[in-house]
Design an enzyme around this catalytic site. Structure first.
Site, PDB file in Angstrom:
ATOM      1  N   HIS A  50       0.843  -1.190   0.000  1.00 14.54           N
ATOM      2  CA  HIS A  50       0.000   0.000   0.000  1.00 14.54           C
ATOM      3  C   HIS A  50       0.888   1.254   0.000  1.00 14.54           C
ATOM      4  CE1 HIS A  50      -2.427  -3.257   1.653  1.00 14.54           C
ATOM      5  NE2 HIS A  50      -3.506  -2.579   1.324  1.00 14.54           N
ATOM      6  N   HIS A  73      -3.993   3.201  -3.531  1.00 17.34           N
ATOM      7  CA  HIS A  73      -4.198   2.678  -2.174  1.00 17.34           C
ATOM      8  C   HIS A  73      -3.472   1.359  -1.925  1.00 17.34           C
ATOM      9  CE1 HIS A  73      -6.233   1.649   1.593  1.00 17.34           C
ATOM     10  NE2 HIS A  73      -6.378   0.443   1.072  1.00 17.34           N
ATOM     11  N   GLU A 102     -16.809  -4.398  24.899  1.00 20.56           N
ATOM     12  CA  GLU A 102     -15.956  -5.587  24.992  1.00 20.56           C
ATOM     13  C   GLU A 102     -14.762  -5.513  24.051  1.00 20.56           C
ATOM     14  OE1 GLU A 102     -20.184  -6.788  26.046  1.00 20.56           O
ATOM     15  OE2 GLU A 102     -19.248  -5.701  24.388  1.00 20.56           O
ATOM     16  N   HIS A 134     -27.190 -15.767  25.407  1.00 18.92           N
ATOM     17  CA  HIS A 134     -26.141 -15.584  26.407  1.00 18.92           C
ATOM     18  C   HIS A 134     -25.402 -16.889  26.738  1.00 18.92           C
ATOM     19  CE1 HIS A 134     -27.998 -11.735  26.814  1.00 18.92           C
ATOM     20  NE2 HIS A 134     -27.313 -11.393  27.894  1.00 18.92           N
TER      21      HIS A 134
END
Length: 657
Positions: A26, A261, A405, A467
């Site tokens: 890149h 890119h 999280e 869960h």
């Protein structure tokens, strides 16, 4: 052409040459960021190429890690032990200059980046570590912990959800030593981003509580110098510097487009770029004049020597603090730190008290807190459920991360990489999935982060299948370089915690129950073998015919089934295997003593997906597990309904005999 432009063009030339030679990479971001990097690395960043590990250096993180040739070029030009041959072998086998920066593989690389946004999370963790350590160790006149964390992000980083999590928390925590440079070039792989990214980024960060420096021309040295001077002025907030750049700057036909890119420019465009930049040198050729101007070793040594003088005076005035800071930053644990945790295990083996292993873990933390002052805990809004806060833990050593999280895990990776603190974090096992890629990067980097995951099976009950984890244990166990412990009682929990803190290279996942588990009886030899990951918990009463392997809360099912089978005269052994990877790393003789190869009649028991366990029981064995999603019901009923019963273990064993 100015000297600044020449120095920036050296970055552009090295980046395009390395990518062209590799025919992969890149070039766009390095070429677009070259002018900013020239000012930052030569004049602002506090670093010493002669000592990349100087503890009070500024940290530099390239979050958009696909632009790795920017970092490699900077390291090479400024005087780190990154040679021109290293740049020529960019992206090649066993090269120090991998496709994306890899921690531990290339000197000067502070963290592994590439998965976008996580480098920003790591940088937040580094800045948080600096903030905590400065508060602990600095004294009036002695700011021995006083450095900044710099992070470069691109549009892609800011699209990733993790960037929202960590930037929001950084603002809340007022991480004033964190400076983020936004490479606003308006291009990603698919082209101009206006169809899919129209956020008002400056306003977004102002809403997070950041100081924002807007409208910096990323190709005007005066604008860059002014912005960076403003960025280092004292504040009580993190800082975002918004730099408008042109991707692939200098490539006349591809700059400003997605063509610059993620692919080599091509020989014709490389030649055209040399002409456009008035760069009259061959591939990988840098004039000695430019090398001399880039060399940061003298400036870096002066900065470090000034710090050493300050630290020497600090050591005279505060000798204990000085020794403690060095101990922590070198990663050495205090002497006799294991005393408390081993007492927890010894007391539990005597008391034989049924207990949720999440509470067993909390007892371990309480025992460790005084003996390991660098222990730093937190949870993603589940503190009381995870049991991650020890008795007496204050704000200096415990952080509520909020429902973040992924961000939490990326941040604590950064804390570990910074040094000086030993973090652990908590959430439910099923929500490890939110953090999964940061867990993977911890394992890839081989850093000793600690992940506490509770509510480890369908036995958590009424919250139901959203869960209740099924496949997550297999996910963790099959992650290279990650140690996963699933203890069955307080004794095994204490061993797991001691092993996790003892590790200085591998991250650890500690898996705990919501429900109470039955304590298991052990003699001294059995106790000693827990640390080996798998061991004989119940010895056969007659000639060995059957082995039952279990972990966590299912160990008690295995023991009960063995008791019933033994009463019928079956020679059955129970193996508790809280850490499969640890067991598999043991020598063959020990593994054979636990799981004799000649005994093919084996049953594995775990309230999770069964597939992983066939490596231990073989095609001739049986796994009592769960290969469907859970259900909403009280925990005991969910376990019974899904087949996790003593009767089913006994039936599985009898099917083999």
């Amino acid at each position: 052409m100015s000297a600044r432009t020449d120095r920036a063009n050296a970055i552009r030339a090295l980046a395009m040459d390395a990518v062209q030679q590799a025919n992969s990479g890149h070039p766009g971001a390095p070429m677009g960021l070259a002018d900013i990097a020239e000012v930052l690395w030569r004049e602002v960043l506090r670093h010493n190429p002669r000592d990349p590990g100087w503890i009070d250096r500024d940290r530099f993180v390239l979050s958009n890690g696909h632009g790795s040739m920017l970092l490699y070029s900077l390291l090479h030009l400024s005087g780190y032990a990154v040679s021109i041959e290293d740049l020529k072998s960019f992206r090649q086998l066993h090269s120090a200059t991998a496709g994306h920066p890899e921690y531990g593989e290339c000197v000067g690389v502070e963290t592994t980046t590439g998965p976008l946004g996580q480098g920003l999370g790591n940088a937040v963790g580094m800045a948080l570590a600096e903030q905590k350590l400065a508060k602990t160790f600095n004294r009036e006149g002695f700011s021995v912990v006083d450095h900044r964390t710099w992070v470069v992000v691109g549009d892609g980083c800011l699209m990733e959800g993790v960037s929202h999590e960590v930037a929001s928390l950084a603002g809340t925590l007022k991480l004033n030593k964190l400076i983020c440079i936004y490479d606003d070039n308006g291009i990603s792989i698919d082209g101009e981003i206006t169809d899919w990214f129209t956020d008002d980024v400056p306003a977004r960060f102002e809403a997070y509580g950041w100081r924002v420096i807007r409208d910096v021309d990323g190709h005007d040295p005066d604008s860059i110098v002014s912005a960076l001077e403003q960025a280092v002025e004292p504040t009580d907030r993190p800082t975002l510097v918004c730099c408008r750049t042109v991707i692939g700057s200098g490539a006349p036909n591809k700059q400003g487009t997605a063509d610059a890119h993620g692919a080599a420019l091509g020989e014709e465009e490389v030649a055209a770029t040399r002409l456009a930049l008035n760069w009259g040198y061959g591939p990988f050729e840098i004039p000695e004049r430019i090398y001399a101007e880039w060399d940061c070793r003298g400036r870096g040594s002066e900065l470090q020597e000034a710090w050493k003088t300050l630290f020497a005076a600090y050591r005279e005035s505060y000798p204990e603090l000085a020794c403690e800071l060095i101990r922590r930053m070198t990663g050495k644990l205090p002497e006799h730190w294991q005393t408390g945790i081993r007492k927890v295990a010894a007391d539990a083996q005597v008391a034989m008290e049924p207990l949720e292993t999440r509470k067993s873990s909390q007892r371990c933390l309480t025992a460790l807190a005084d003996s390991v002052p660098e222990l730093f805990g937190g949870s993603a809004d589940l503190t009381s459920s995870n049991g991650t806060k020890w008795t007496g833990a204050g704000a200096d050593r415990y952080l509520s991360y909020g429902v973040r999280e992924f961000g939490m895990t990326a941040i604590t990776n950064g804390i570990v990489l910074h040094g000086g603190l030993r973090p652990y974090t908590g959430t439910f096992l099923v929500f490890m999935e939110y953090a999964r890629n940061a867990v993977r990067l911890a394992a890839l980097m081989q850093i000793p982060n600690i992940f506490v995951y509770t509510h480890d099976s369908v036995a958590l009950g009424e919250d139901g299948p959203t869960h209740q984890p099924i496949e997550q244990l297999t996910n963790l166990r099959t992650t290279p370089g990650l140690t996963t412990w699933r203890p069955c009682d307080t004794v095994e929990s204490a061993v797991a915690w001691e092993a996790a803190l003892s590790s200085n290279k591998r991250p650890s996942a500690l898996i705990f129950t919501r429900q109470k588990t039955s304590p298991q009886a052990r003699d001294a030899d059995t106790l000693a073998n827990i640390r080996r990951g798998g061991y004989v918990l119940v010895v056969e009463r007659s000639a060995l015919e059957l082995v039952i392997i279990a972990t966590g809360s299912e160990v008690e099912l295995a023991v009960a089934a063995a008791t019933e089978l033994s009463s019928e005269g079956v020679g059955v052994r129970v193996v508790s295997m809280p850490a499969t990877d640890v067991f598999l790393a043991e020598d063959e003789a020990y593994r054979e003593s636990v799981l004799p190869a000649e005994i093919k009649t084996r049953v594995a028991v775990e309230a999770g997906h069964p597939d992983y366990w066939y490596r231990f029981v073989g095609l001739d064995g049986v796994v009592v597990g769960i290969d469907t999603f859970g259900l909403s019901a009280p925990g005991a009923i969910a376990m019974e309904t899904l087949g996790m019963t003593v009767n089913n273990v006994v039936a599985a064993a009898r099917s083999l005999l």
